[in-house]
Enzyme design. Structure first.
Site, PDB file in Angstrom:
ATOM      1  N   LYS A   1      -9.596  -5.606 -17.036  1.00 29.07           N
ATOM      2  CA  LYS A   1     -10.200  -6.679 -17.823  1.00 29.07           C
ATOM      3  C   LYS A   1     -10.670  -6.140 -19.173  1.00 29.07           C
ATOM      4  CE  LYS A   1     -12.491  -9.591 -15.261  1.00 29.07           C
ATOM      5  NZ  LYS A   1     -13.619  -9.863 -14.354  1.00 29.07           N
TER       6      LYS A   1
ATOM      7  N   ARG B   1     -19.588  -8.698 -16.231  1.00 30.11           N
ATOM      8  CA  ARG B   1     -18.347  -8.921 -15.471  1.00 30.11           C
ATOM      9  C   ARG B   1     -17.795  -7.604 -14.951  1.00 30.11           C
ATOM     10  NH1 ARG B   1     -14.466 -11.687 -19.747  1.00 30.11           N
ATOM     11  NH2 ARG B   1     -13.499 -12.556 -17.867  1.00 30.11           N
TER      12      ARG B   1
ATOM     13  N   GLY C   1     -11.772 -12.272  -6.809  1.00 31.84           N
ATOM     14  CA  GLY C   1     -12.910 -12.685  -6.003  1.00 31.84           C
ATOM     15  C   GLY C   1     -13.697 -11.561  -5.372  1.00 31.84           C
TER      16      GLY C   1
ATOM     17  N   MET D   1     -15.299  -8.990  -6.852  1.00 28.59           N
ATOM     18  CA  MET D   1     -16.494  -8.623  -7.591  1.00 28.59           C
ATOM     19  C   MET D   1     -17.028  -9.880  -8.252  1.00 28.59           C
ATOM     20  SD  MET D   1     -16.585  -5.320  -7.421  1.00 28.59           S
ATOM     21  CE  MET D   1     -15.499  -3.951  -7.144  1.00 28.59           C
TER      22      MET D   1
ATOM     23  N   ARG E   1      -4.224 -11.023 -18.030  1.00 28.56           N
ATOM     24  CA  ARG E   1      -3.720  -9.963 -17.154  1.00 28.56           C
ATOM     25  C   ARG E   1      -2.343 -10.371 -16.677  1.00 28.56           C
ATOM     26  NH1 ARG E   1      -8.104 -11.476 -12.601  1.00 28.56           N
ATOM     27  NH2 ARG E   1      -7.421 -13.610 -12.331  1.00 28.56           N
TER      28      ARG E   1
ATOM     29  N   HIS F   1      -8.960 -19.981  -4.626  1.00 24.68           N
ATOM     30  CA  HIS F   1      -8.929 -18.678  -3.967  1.00 24.68           C
ATOM     31  C   HIS F   1      -7.771 -18.586  -2.978  1.00 24.68           C
ATOM     32  CE1 HIS F   1     -10.163 -15.781  -0.798  1.00 24.68           C
ATOM     33  NE2 HIS F   1     -10.504 -15.054  -1.850  1.00 24.68           N
TER      34      HIS F   1
ATOM     35  N   SER G   1      24.116  12.031  10.463  1.00 25.15           N
ATOM     36  CA  SER G   1      23.303  10.833  10.269  1.00 25.15           C
ATOM     37  C   SER G   1      21.991  11.079  10.993  1.00 25.15           C
ATOM     38  CB  SER G   1      24.017   9.611  10.837  1.00 25.15           C
ATOM     39  OG  SER G   1      23.195   8.488  10.676  1.00 25.15           O
TER      40      SER G   1
ATOM     41  N   CYS H   1      20.014   6.599   9.637  1.00 26.10           N
ATOM     42  CA  CYS H   1      20.094   5.278  10.246  1.00 26.10           C
ATOM     43  C   CYS H   1      18.812   5.101  11.053  1.00 26.10           C
ATOM     44  CB  CYS H   1      21.333   5.129  11.111  1.00 26.10           C
ATOM     45  SG  CYS H   1      21.507   6.374  12.378  1.00 26.10           S
TER      46      CYS H   1
ATOM     47  N   TYR I   1      23.341   8.362   1.664  1.00 26.43           N
ATOM     48  CA  TYR I   1      23.198   6.921   1.909  1.00 26.43           C
ATOM     49  C   TYR I   1      22.108   6.658   2.931  1.00 26.43           C
ATOM     50  CZ  TYR I   1      25.678   7.583   6.347  1.00 26.43           C
ATOM     51  OH  TYR I   1      26.014   7.990   7.608  1.00 26.43           O
TER      52      TYR I   1
END
Ligand code: ADP
Ligand code: MG
Ligand code: MG
Length: 885
Positions: free
Chosen positions: A28, A97, A106, A108, A341, A457, A773, A840, A860
């Site tokens: 903020k 703030r 919500g 703070m 923000r 909210h 694998s 896998c 992969y």
């Protein structure tokens, strides 16, 4: 000392912070500074850094310089605003703030109008000539100060306010006149006296100090801790405090306050989206006290302010190159920005905005790929209502967070959490939600509220969590006393099933069938950009042509794991499979296997066809054979009924024999028992049949012009000799089939690495294996010594008590199991440098595990079909993250 700068001024040419200082100033504070730097009107103020929070929480006192720096900043603020803090002629009022590095909605609390007292309120009234405004501000300040700083239940003030409105016969706060508000202020001070045993602090400097302390302390309140835990936010970040001169949205009908998003946070559509209230302050808009107006109507109400707002939001979006969530206040027609923000958004919106912004030239493809999280992709593939389903909509609220959910109705967050623990799916139904409900919202499938708008909210938090939410469903009446809610004459009790659709805002009685969408449009576009970036392949685990097709449609580049045992369970196969297992000698077993051969061959043809030239890894039979046999109890039942019905002796004899065989095959510890390559070594004819089926299938398709490279995978190898002996045998079969069919092609023989010994001796194993694998499910099981089937009894406790950070069967344990994978890769490549290595198992589609896999050099990952898109994106992000580090 110069480097001990704890306070940063913002709001004019002397603004000291900027956007890149979020760690120090919080999100903020950094963005308030950035807006000021951009020449956007921001009420001036100053930010006390997160460092101060940490020092204060640790030591319980402030470093000495902090107090001086705050005092100096207040003096500067007085100079800039031309008002004086605590002055009875022209009082400076401020807001205090909180603001952490990332926004914690919500969590703070904010205190507005600080600096008011019995004297300054008179000054404010005289100065503005607005008695009503002055006392409206005072009663608000007393409530917030009492609630946030003095920790008095908000309800105490709220009920005094309600009582006052009732006595005067008015509905809205705005209908209360100056004298009513003045009386309320007196009552509020009385509440404070009663609740705390001391008088409300009249001294503004004292008020300021107490408010700052409260913000810092709130960093460690339970709500904040819960939110941090759910969102992986470290406690050591701390919060900053922003002290800012007030602008007033409550000065009358040309004043107001609002919140907006520069694009639609639910759909991502490029349209300005928001809500505001005239003659209101601060959180009135989000608190659901009055129903806010849609932002579009501001254009008619206050055209000039609206035009300015429009210009600013474009400027902000261009500057930050992302969708912004903004807060503003209009004081007598003049616009001020109070926050900007990066806006929280649904998965669908994240995707649309990312793709749109590339098309608009705001960001590049690489950035777009980082703007959508793999978890969001997961959500996009989540359920919607089946369009074929028939249902009746019981009530409609706001479409606050899209997606559909089905569950049993619960009315409290605690209950939601309890039920979820018992594996029940629930829909949390609340009048409105508050930060205390976060745990329950997380536990629920979806959320329904009676009050509140699109920025309430519930809506904001649900969108952040990716939960379906219907907000402001006003026709619902909750009756907590009887644990039920009603919509006109329909009553729904706690525990009844409902379905909600957060995309349309509908509430539906009962359970509606849900469907899962596929990859198309923007998702396809974004994933194709991810494919351009990623270096690691993404394959799928699939055992049927159907799954293989789904996976290909999701972008799989081959099959990384086909579990052939799944084919053995088919209704048409199981008799032959059992015959094979129960065979007394090799001849009988071979005869049974001969029956299975054509079926297996068809299975492989089906898979090869779907994969059309892409690699297909086929794992030979893995589970212990008794898994295919009927259970002892089942047979005992059958025997009993046969005997009761006087069945034929030969049938009774047959069942008895099977039972004997079943009993003899019981294993104490089947996971570590007679399975995997151990089967292949003791019953070579099984693997021989499977390899014959694979090679015959390939020959047949080759003849039809298809290019096939089968990869034959031997499971559960712990010693190279197991692989060597099995492989010799299988190569012989493969060669002879090819000779028979007069067909020649390449195929690979490789192994699963799923036992610690295999990983530790991977150099030796790689002398035989043409690919690895990593079977991380079994590897996790055997590394931890956790039985996958029994871990449910203790793993949840482990996670709850932070003994383990997460379920190692879901998120790869990089430190332990991951270390074995690393060792396996290094050792394997030491003797066969070009060996192809994949993974896998569940982890192949889990984002953090995919990223880890890339960093340790996998070729992969292979995962279930629905996770293929997630893995594609995660693999691309892994590359970007590595480059950025
Ligand atoms: P949150 O983090 O909960 O959004 P904020 O600190 O943004 O809390 O404060 C909530 C609201 O309070 C803001 O959106 C704004 O409407 C109001 N507010 C905060 N500071 C001021 C101020 N200096 N002047 C007027 N309104 C303010
Ligand atoms: Mg707040
Ligand atoms: Mg805010």
């Amino acid at each position: 000392m110069a480097d001990n700068k704890f306070v940063y001024f913002f709001g004019n040419e002397e603004t000291e912070g900027k956007n890149s200082m979020k760690d120090l100033l919080g999100g903020k504070g950094a963005n308030l500074a950035e807006m000021a730097n951009l020449g956007i009107p921001v009420p001036p103020g100053f930010t006390i850094t997160t460092e101060v929070c940490l020092l204060y929480l640790e030591k319980g006192v402030y470093p000495e310089e902090v107090i001086d720096q705050i005092n100096n900043a207040v003096i500067k603020l007085e100079k800039v605003t031309g008002k004086k803090f605590g002055d009875t002629e022209n009082p400076l009022l401020i807001s205090v703030r909180s603001g952490a590095r990332v926004s914690m909605p919500g969590m703070m609390d904010t205190v507005l109008n600080l600096g008011l007292n019995d004297d300054t309120v008179i000054g404010l009234s005289k100065k503005t000539g607005n008695d009503r405004f002055a006392y409206d501000s005072y009663r608000r300040f007393l409530t917030m100060f009492g609630d946030v700083v003095l920790d008095i239940e908000h309800e105490k003030f709220e009920s005094a306010l309600s009582a006052k409105k009732k006595t005067l016969g008015v509905i809205q706060d705005t209908e209360l006149d100056a004298s009513a508000l003045k009386e309320l202020a007196e009552q509020f001070k009385e509440i404070i006296r009663k609740e705390t045993g001391t008088d409300f602090p009249q001294e503004p400097r004292k008020q300021l100090q107490m408010a700052i302390d409260a913000v810092f302390n709130s960093w460690n309140n339970q709500r904040a801790i819960t939110y941090r835990r759910l969102n992986n936010i470290p406690g050591k970040w701390g919060t900053a405090v922003n002290v800012q001169s007030m602008v007033y949205g409550n000065m009358g009908e040309t004043s107001g306050t609002g919140v907006a998003f520069t694009r639609d946070p639910a759909t991502g559509d490029k349209r300005f989206f928001g809500e505001y209230l005239m003659n209101a302050q601060g959180e009135d808009v989000v608190a659901g006290i009055r129903t806010p107006e849609p932002i579009s109507t501001l254009k008619d109400n206050l055209p000039e302010a609206y035009a300015r707002l429009e210009a600013i939001y474009h400027k902000l979006e261009d500057h930050f190159r992302d969708m912004q969530d903004i807060e503003f206040t209009i004081e007598e027609g003049k616009l001020f920005m109070l926050q900007t923000r990066t806006g929280k958004r649904t998965a669908a919106a994240a995707l649309k905005i990312a793709v749109d912004m590339v098309n608009e030239g705001l960001i590049d493809k690489r950035t777009a790929v980082t703007r959508v999280s793999p978890e969001q992709i997961d959500r996009l593939l989540h359920p919607t209502l089946d369009s074929q389903a028939e249902f009746e909509v019981l009530a409609t609220g706001l479409p606050a967070s899209p997606g559909a959910a089905v569950g049993k109705v619960v009315f409290t967050a605690e209950h939601a959490e309890e039920m979820a623990k018992a594996n029940e799916k629930v829909i949390l139904v609340r009048t409105e939600t508050s930060p205390e409900d976060i745990g329950g919202m997380d536990a629920a499938q979806g959320i329904l509220t009676v009050r509140g708008g699109m920025t309430s909210h519930a809506a904001v938090v649900a969108r952040g969590m990716g939960k379906p939410c219907v907000a402001g469903c006003g026709s619902v009446t909750i009756d907590m006393a009887s644990c039920a809610f009603s919509v006109s004459d329909v009553t729904i009790n706690e525990g009844d099933y409902v379905t909600i659709d957060g995309s349309t805002g509908s509430l539906i009685l009962g359970e509606v069938e849900l469907v899962t969408p596929g990859v198309s449009g923007e998702l396809d576009t974004l994933l194709s950009w991810a494919d351009e970036i990623r270096e690691m392949g993404v394959r799928t685990n699939a055992d049927t042509p159907h799954d293989a097709q789904v996976a290909r449609d999701f972008g799989a580049e081959g099959i990384g794991l086909c579990r052939t045992e799944h084919m053995f369970f088919g209704e048409d196969r199981i008799p032959a499979v059992r015959e094979m297992i129960l065979a007394e000698d090799t001849e009988v077993r071979k005869a049974a296997l001969d029956k299975l051969l054509p079926m297996q061959k068809e299975d492989f043809i089906g898979l090869f066809k779907v994969m059309d030239g892409l690699p297909v890894t086929i794992r030979l039979l893995d589970p212990p054979l008794h898994e295919f046999l009927p259970k002892h109890e089942e047979l005992a039942d059958k025997l009993r009924s046969l005997e009761a019905e006087k069945g034929s002796d030969s049938e009774i004899e047959r069942i008895k024999k099977i039972m004997e065989r079943v009993d003899s095959m019981v294993e104490v510890n089947p996971m570590l028992g007679h399975r995997g390559c151990r089967l292949g070594i003791t019953y070579p004819e099984i693997y021989e049949m499977q390899v014959r089926a694979i090679i015959e299938a390939a020959c047949e398709l080759k003849a039809g012009g298809m290019d096939i490279v089968p990869e034959i995978m031997i499971p559960l190898v712990s010693h190279v000799n197991e692989l060597r002996s099995t492989k010799e045998d299988l190569v012989e079969v493969a060669e002879s089939v090819m000779a028979e069919k007069n067909c020649k092609f390449d195929y690979l023989v490789g192994t699963m690495i799923e036992l610690p010994r295999a990983a530790l001796t991977a150099d030796k194993i790689a002398e035989e294996a043409e690919f690895f694998s990593f079977g991380t499910n079994d590897l996790t099981q055997t590394t931890f010594g956790f039985s996958r089937d029994d871990a449910g009894k203790f793993l949840p406790v482990y996670i709850e008590n932070s003994i383990l950070p997460s379920d190692p069967f879901a998120v790869l344990d990089q430190e332990g199991v991951g270390e074995l994978v690393k060792i396996g890769i290094e050792k394997g490549r030491s003797t066969r440098p070009d060996i192809k290595i994949g993974i896998c198992g569940e982890h192949g589609g889990e984002p953090s595990s995919v990223k880890f896999g890339y960093n340790i050099g996998l070729n992969y990952v292979s995962c279930s079909p629905f996770r293929v898109p997630i893995a594609r994106l995660a693999a691309a992000q892994a590359v970007i993250e590595k480059q950025d580090n």
